[in-house]
Scaffold this motif. Structure first.
Motif, mmCIF file in Angstrom:
data_model
loop_
_atom_site.group_PDB
_atom_site.id
_atom_site.type_symbol
_atom_site.label_atom_id
_atom_site.label_comp_id
_atom_site.label_asym_id
_atom_site.label_seq_id
_atom_site.Cartn_x
_atom_site.Cartn_y
_atom_site.Cartn_z
ATOM 1 N N MET A 15 15.794 81.770 98.425
ATOM 2 C CA MET A 15 17.044 82.115 99.214
ATOM 3 C C MET A 15 16.516 82.377 100.478
ATOM 4 S SD MET A 15 20.069 82.746 99.515
ATOM 5 C CE MET A 15 21.063 83.040 97.835
ATOM 6 N N CYS A 16 15.138 82.899 101.000
ATOM 7 C CA CYS A 16 14.783 83.321 102.222
ATOM 8 C C CYS A 16 14.679 81.886 102.744
ATOM 9 C CB CYS A 16 13.626 83.958 102.214
ATOM 10 S SG CYS A 16 13.642 85.870 101.752
ATOM 11 N N LEU A 17 14.042 81.014 102.119
ATOM 12 C CA LEU A 17 13.819 79.605 102.689
ATOM 13 C C LEU A 17 15.279 78.956 102.877
ATOM 14 C CD1 LEU A 17 10.891 78.031 100.385
ATOM 15 C CD2 LEU A 17 10.987 78.389 103.075
ATOM 16 N N SER A 22 12.787 77.880 107.591
ATOM 17 C CA SER A 22 11.292 77.681 108.058
ATOM 18 C C SER A 22 10.699 78.640 107.258
ATOM 19 C CB SER A 22 11.525 78.442 109.613
ATOM 20 O OG SER A 22 10.292 78.810 109.982
ATOM 21 N N ARG A 23 9.593 78.197 106.948
ATOM 22 C CA ARG A 23 8.535 78.966 106.218
ATOM 23 C C ARG A 23 8.135 80.369 106.926
ATOM 24 N NH1 ARG A 23 7.318 77.117 101.350
ATOM 25 N NH2 ARG A 23 7.201 74.932 100.957
ATOM 26 N N MET A 24 7.866 80.114 108.045
ATOM 27 C CA MET A 24 7.549 81.470 108.648
ATOM 28 C C MET A 24 8.488 82.481 108.688
ATOM 29 S SD MET A 24 5.307 81.380 112.535
ATOM 30 C CE MET A 24 6.641 81.226 113.405
ATOM 31 N N ASP A 25 9.715 81.803 109.156
ATOM 32 C CA ASP A 25 10.854 82.943 109.155
ATOM 33 C C ASP A 25 11.096 83.612 107.786
ATOM 34 O OD1 ASP A 25 11.054 82.712 111.879
ATOM 35 O OD2 ASP A 25 12.741 81.031 111.718
ATOM 36 N N ALA A 26 10.874 82.481 106.695
ATOM 37 C CA ALA A 26 11.426 82.931 105.415
ATOM 38 C C ALA A 26 10.286 84.231 104.873
ATOM 39 C CB ALA A 26 11.238 81.703 104.448
ATOM 40 N N ASP A 27 9.102 84.016 105.309
ATOM 41 C CA ASP A 27 7.931 84.949 105.146
ATOM 42 C C ASP A 27 8.586 86.372 105.575
ATOM 43 O OD1 ASP A 27 6.527 83.131 103.581
ATOM 44 O OD2 ASP A 27 5.236 82.677 105.365
ATOM 45 N N ASP A 28 8.927 86.281 106.681
ATOM 46 C CA ASP A 28 9.369 87.343 107.593
ATOM 47 C C ASP A 28 10.570 88.003 106.769
ATOM 48 O OD1 ASP A 28 7.135 87.219 109.324
ATOM 49 O OD2 ASP A 28 8.625 86.375 110.918
ATOM 50 N N LEU A 29 11.636 87.255 106.361
ATOM 51 C CA LEU A 29 12.757 87.890 105.718
ATOM 52 C C LEU A 29 12.377 88.244 104.414
ATOM 53 C CD1 LEU A 29 15.831 88.120 105.704
ATOM 54 C CD2 LEU A 29 16.184 85.747 104.980
ATOM 55 N N TYR A 30 11.658 87.727 103.743
ATOM 56 C CA TYR A 30 11.147 88.187 102.385
ATOM 57 C C TYR A 30 10.540 89.682 102.473
ATOM 58 C CZ TYR A 30 8.627 87.779 97.944
ATOM 59 O OH TYR A 30 8.063 88.027 96.612
ATOM 60 N N GLN A 31 9.660 89.833 103.511
ATOM 61 C CA GLN A 31 9.128 91.023 103.798
ATOM 62 C C GLN A 31 9.916 92.234 104.205
ATOM 63 O OE1 GLN A 31 5.697 90.327 106.451
ATOM 64 N NE2 GLN A 31 4.464 89.146 105.008
ATOM 65 N N GLU A 32 10.932 91.873 105.101
ATOM 66 C CA GLU A 32 11.917 92.522 105.415
ATOM 67 C C GLU A 32 12.883 92.973 104.159
ATOM 68 O OE1 GLU A 32 13.930 91.142 108.894
ATOM 69 O OE2 GLU A 32 12.138 90.624 110.023
ATOM 70 N N THR A 33 13.100 92.270 103.474
ATOM 71 C CA THR A 33 13.966 92.326 102.273
ATOM 72 C C THR A 33 13.360 93.338 101.328
ATOM 73 O OG1 THR A 33 15.174 90.071 102.471
ATOM 74 C CG2 THR A 33 15.156 91.478 100.224
ATOM 75 N N ALA A 62 19.113 88.647 106.847
ATOM 76 C CA ALA A 62 19.427 87.169 107.403
ATOM 77 C C ALA A 62 20.363 87.175 108.611
ATOM 78 C CB ALA A 62 19.477 86.210 106.160
ATOM 79 N N LYS A 63 21.581 87.876 108.086
ATOM 80 C CA LYS A 63 22.681 87.900 109.142
ATOM 81 C C LYS A 63 22.192 88.530 110.549
ATOM 82 C CE LYS A 63 26.642 87.745 106.056
ATOM 83 N NZ LYS A 63 27.726 88.719 105.734
ATOM 84 N N SER A 64 21.414 89.794 110.071
ATOM 85 C CA SER A 64 21.081 90.665 111.332
ATOM 86 C C SER A 64 20.025 89.982 112.080
ATOM 87 C CB SER A 64 20.390 91.911 110.780
ATOM 88 O OG SER A 64 19.643 92.551 111.809
ATOM 89 N N SER A 65 19.226 89.011 111.524
ATOM 90 C CA SER A 65 18.216 88.021 112.274
ATOM 91 C C SER A 65 18.907 87.357 113.045
ATOM 92 C CB SER A 65 17.036 87.576 111.117
ATOM 93 O OG SER A 65 16.363 86.859 111.778
ATOM 94 N N ARG A 66 19.706 86.665 112.418
ATOM 95 C CA ARG A 66 20.736 85.287 113.249
ATOM 96 C C ARG A 66 21.369 86.049 114.352
ATOM 97 N NH1 ARG A 66 21.980 83.361 107.829
ATOM 98 N NH2 ARG A 66 23.826 84.319 107.912
#
Length: 167
Positions: A15-17, A22-33, A62-66
């Motif tokens: 879902m993060c991907l 982006s893999r880098m952003d997905a990694d960050d989102l995964y950790q934040e989640t 994800a919404k917050s990041s956008r």
């Protein structure tokens, strides 16, 4: 926490991907989640069925990041680069056609309004049942069904308008 990651980690990362592309952003989102999940994991409803809560945290992050990205873009615009996919040497033309369709379809899903895009991603990418999607989004199951139906209609229309048949 380790059990949650082992049980639901792949779905959440997928879902993060999809949300970040982006893999880098997905990694960050995964950790934040999962950092957010650590704060709510002792709630009684969470222990009963954690996946909707985890996906809800993922969507919120994800919404917050956008929003943060959009705010920063207004202040100091930057360019972003899309991931480049390499096609295998065999079946290059077929792979190119499939990749073109997937890229087009991903773009069309991304362009859907949020209330249609979220159920589509949760249903098709995270393989969540309708009841869990409804709980995640905080709406009735009937609303989820109607949003999925309407999103599929929109996507079908856009595909047909662009010459893709059989949808």
């Amino acid at each position: 926490m380790q059990e949650l990651i082992e049980t639901h980690g792949k779905r959440v990362y997928g879902m993060c991907l999809r949300l970040t592309r982006s893999r880098m952003d997905a990694d960050d989102l995964y950790q934040e989640t999962f950092l957010q999940v650590m704060q709510i994991m002792n709630l009684p409803d969470f222990k009963e069925n954690p996946l909707p809560f985890i996906m809800q945290c993922c969507l919120w992050k994800a919404k917050s990041s956008r929003r943060r990205f959009a705010r920063r873009q207004r202040i100091a615009p930057t360019e972003t680069y899309a991931d480049v996919y390499a096609a295998s040497a065999s079946d290059c033309e077929e792979n190119a056609e499939k990749e073109e369709l997937h890229t087009f379809l991903r773009g069309q899903v991304e362009s859907l309004p949020e209330n249609y895009k979220e159920p589509v991603l949760l249903y098709y990418n995270a393989d969540m049942p309708l009841e869990q999607i409804a709980k995640t989004l905080g709406c009735p199951v009937g609303t989820v069904k109607s949003r999925l139906f309407r999103a599929k209609q929109i996507l079908k229309q856009r595909l047909e308008e662009n010459g893709y048949e059989g949808f």
